[in-house]
Design a protein around this motif. Structure first.
Motif, PDB file in Angstrom:
ATOM      1  N   GLY A  17       3.324   3.739  -3.729  1.00  0.00           N
ATOM      2  CA  GLY A  17       3.319   5.045  -4.374  1.00  0.00           C
ATOM      3  C   GLY A  17       4.253   6.016  -3.686  1.00  0.00           C
ATOM      4  N   GLN A  18       4.252   5.988  -2.363  1.00  0.00           N
ATOM      5  CA  GLN A  18       5.100   6.913  -1.605  1.00  0.00           C
ATOM      6  C   GLN A  18       6.571   6.571  -1.742  1.00  0.00           C
ATOM      7  OE1 GLN A  18       2.802   6.367   2.136  1.00  0.00           O
ATOM      8  NE2 GLN A  18       3.141   8.576   2.214  1.00  0.00           N
ATOM      9  N   GLY A  74       0.795  -1.226   0.000  1.00  0.00           N
ATOM     10  CA  GLY A  74       0.000   0.000   0.000  1.00  0.00           C
ATOM     11  C   GLY A  74       0.824   1.272   0.000  1.00  0.00           C
ATOM     12  N   ARG A  75       2.074   1.180   0.428  1.00  0.00           N
ATOM     13  CA  ARG A  75       2.945   2.363   0.462  1.00  0.00           C
ATOM     14  C   ARG A  75       3.788   2.497  -0.803  1.00  0.00           C
ATOM     15  NH1 ARG A  75       2.082   6.036   4.779  1.00  0.00           N
ATOM     16  NH2 ARG A  75       1.014   4.837   6.390  1.00  0.00           N
ATOM     17  N   ILE A 130      -1.148   3.435  -9.320  1.00  0.00           N
ATOM     18  CA  ILE A 130      -1.672   2.810  -8.104  1.00  0.00           C
ATOM     19  C   ILE A 130      -2.406   3.828  -7.247  1.00  0.00           C
ATOM     20  CG2 ILE A 130      -0.903   1.922  -5.853  1.00  0.00           C
ATOM     21  CD1 ILE A 130       1.046   0.169  -7.319  1.00  0.00           C
ATOM     22  N   GLU A 131      -3.577   3.421  -6.767  1.00  0.00           N
ATOM     23  CA  GLU A 131      -4.296   4.168  -5.727  1.00  0.00           C
ATOM     24  C   GLU A 131      -4.356   3.277  -4.496  1.00  0.00           C
ATOM     25  OE1 GLU A 131      -8.262   5.376  -6.678  1.00  0.00           O
ATOM     26  OE2 GLU A 131      -7.607   6.924  -8.070  1.00  0.00           O
ATOM     27  N   SER A 132      -4.078   3.835  -3.326  1.00  0.00           N
ATOM     28  CA  SER A 132      -4.139   3.053  -2.094  1.00  0.00           C
ATOM     29  C   SER A 132      -5.518   3.182  -1.457  1.00  0.00           C
ATOM     30  CB  SER A 132      -3.052   3.516  -1.126  1.00  0.00           C
ATOM     31  OG  SER A 132      -1.780   3.218  -1.671  1.00  0.00           O
ATOM     32  N   TYR A 192      -4.998   5.645   3.759  1.00  0.00           N
ATOM     33  CA  TYR A 192      -3.817   5.020   4.375  1.00  0.00           C
ATOM     34  C   TYR A 192      -4.090   4.727   5.852  1.00  0.00           C
ATOM     35  CZ  TYR A 192      -0.881   6.255   0.365  1.00  0.00           C
ATOM     36  OH  TYR A 192      -0.321   6.351  -0.874  1.00  0.00           O
TER      37      TYR A 192
END
Lengths: 417, 87
Positions: free
Chosen positions: A240-241, A237-238, A252-254, A302
């Motif tokens: 993208g960051q 989930g992280r 990607i979208e979380s 998040y």
């Protein structure tokens, strides 16, 4: 230290004083051949297969917290290989075969239980679609049995077969599907990687990715700079960051996906049941809790927790499918951060920066992929060409439109999966 | 989550559909090229923390909204009509 029954017996007699920690807690060295960002299921299995299959042991796994406290410990533990599309089919088939030998391979009991998975259908059209999916599974070399209503009733007599909205017409039975103990999977891979010389560095957050002349040279972390020839981003989930640290934007979208568990009950649900029309699925853990979940909350998040509308929806779906569940009390609920891609299928590919690798976009299906993803990513890192069974998980498929893997047939667009 | 629609007032989040990042308001020109369209359609900022998002009030006034929301806490920080942002 190898684990076996005799060892348990012996330790029981001497007061369990002989056990040692299952892995070291090393400080990071200044340089590695390969740095894996993310000490979850996929990162740990990648490290394990790099060492075991490719002899690469000058490897570090960097984890910002403690090992295995992200999605690998927050999922609902379902393991299956019932995909339809080429690209996905061979990958999940390969992963399931790894699961089947995993406890012996790791010398660690991951409690893989092939109790069978049943996907329910509720119309003639859906029966046709599931027959086609079952044939695809059989063509792939996996197993599938199309059950009629009586066949489902024999296995799952407690369902409400006559419900007005979604009467049960039958189900697609996948006997080799099932579940596993998710923490044990992380711990088993961690122990296996550590024993082969991989450094598992905890409480080490990556704060920068160093790129010189289009090539990755290392990472900056809260425990100092670490040089590396190759760096893999395996942060779910992280993603993208972490990719943003290298100046990349990912498709990607979380999102948040919620899960629930009831108080412990006597054995009542012997299989994994998927009620797709209600966005509901359920199994019973070995401790007795009914573990179930539904669909995304469908807003970017998040927070690792969701909101009440989806809680209500999931409970309604459970009551629709099996009214007996109303007797059970929900003990806990939680959320995980899902790295959603536009077509709902993952990415295992080189990034547009030399020496940087991506393993992300597992959406809400990453747990069953833990062995296969690590196996395929280790192959990509070691040999710089994709593993044959994961060659479809390309980053550029969204830009080119070639090789999209949209299992739901809803379109390769964010927010539809 | 409750969302304060500028036209309807404070409403249950179930009335709305989140569509994606508010960068979707800035649509590329039809001839902007494949890279620009790929970026617009697929790639996301995906911020953790305060974030601008495009929402649709389908069960209310059917307006398009830019919702500023903290993706780490779910707190809604502000709501504007998308047509005002697009100006």
């Amino acid at each position: 230290m190898r684990y076996n029954a005799l060892k348990i017996l012996k330790e029981g007699l001497i007061g369990n004083r002989g056990w040692r920690p299952a892995w070291r807690t090393p400080d990071p060295r200044p340089e590695y051949d390969v740095v894996i960002i993310g000490g979850g299921g996929h990162g740990l299995s990648t490290a394990y297969y790099l060492a075991k299959e490719h002899g690469l042991t000058n490897v570090a796994v960097l984890e910002k917290g403690r090992l295995g406290l992200g999605n690998v410990g927050r999922n609902t533990t379902i393991v299956r290989a019932n995909y339809f599309l080429p690209g996905n089919s061979e990958f999940y088939s390969m992963s399931l075969k790894l699961w089947e030998g995993l406890s012996a391979d790791l010398n660690y009991n991951v409690m893989h239980s092939q109790r069978g998975l049943i996907n329910l259908f509720h119309s003639d059209g859906q029966r046709d679609a599931f027959a086609r999916r079952g044939n695809a599974m059989i063509n792939q070399g996996d197993d599938a049995v199309l059950l009629d209503r009586e066949g489902v009733r024999e296995m799952l007599p407690y369902l409400d077969f006559e419900q007005g909205r979604f009467p049960i017409f039958g189900g697609l039975y996948h006997p080799r599907g099932g579940s596993a103990r998710h923490d044990a999977v992380a711990w088993g891979y961690a122990r296996g990687a550590d024993s082969r010389g991989v450094d598992l560095v905890q409480n080490c957050e990556v704060t920068g990715i160093d790129v010189e002349g289009g090539r990755v040279t290392g990472v900056q972390t809260t425990r100092g700079a670490i040089r590396a020839k190759k760096v893999a981003i395996v942060t779910a989930g992280r993603s993208g960051q972490v990719a943003a640290l290298a100046g990349l934007r990912l498709p990607i979208e979380s999102h948040v996906l919620q899960a629930f568990v009831t108080e412990g009950l006597k054995p009542v649900i012997d299989h994994v049941i998927s009620f797709g029309m209600g966005h509901f699925y359920i199994s019973q853990s070995d401790k007795g809790g009914l573990v179930f979940g539904g669909d995304l909350d469908f807003y970017p998040s998040y927070a690792q927790r969701g909101n009440l509308p989806m809680v209500e929806h999931v409970m309604e779906a459970g009551m629709t499918l099996m009214p007996m569940i109303g007797k059970a009390k929900v003990l806990r609920s939680w959320g995980g951060i899902m790295d959603m891609t536009p077509d709902g299928s993952p990415i295992i590919d080189k990034a547009p920066i030399d020496g940087l690798y991506l393993d992300c976009g597992w959406c809400y299906g990453g747990f069953k992929a833990v062995p296969g993803s690590g196996f395929a990513l280790a192959h990509l890192i070691a040999q710089d060409r994709p593993h044959a069974d994961a060659a479809g998980f390309r980053l550029d498929r969204f830009r080119t439109g070639v090789g999209l893997m949209d299992e739901e047939g809803t379109g390769a667009q964010h927010n539809l999966h | 989550m409750r969302v304060a629609c500028p036209l309807c007032g404070d409403r249950d989040s179930r009335e709305f559909t989140p569509v994606g990042g508010a960068e979707l308001v800035a649509r590329p020109a039809p001839e902007a090229g494949a890279e620009a369209w790929d970026d617009y359609l697929h790639n996301r900022v995906n911020a953790c923390g305060p974030s601008q998002e495009l929402w649709y009030h389908g069960a209310g006034c059917a307006s398009w909204l830019v919702v500023e929301r903290d993706t780490a806490s779910h707190e809604v920080l502000g709501v504007t009509l998308a047509r005002e942002v697009a100006r």
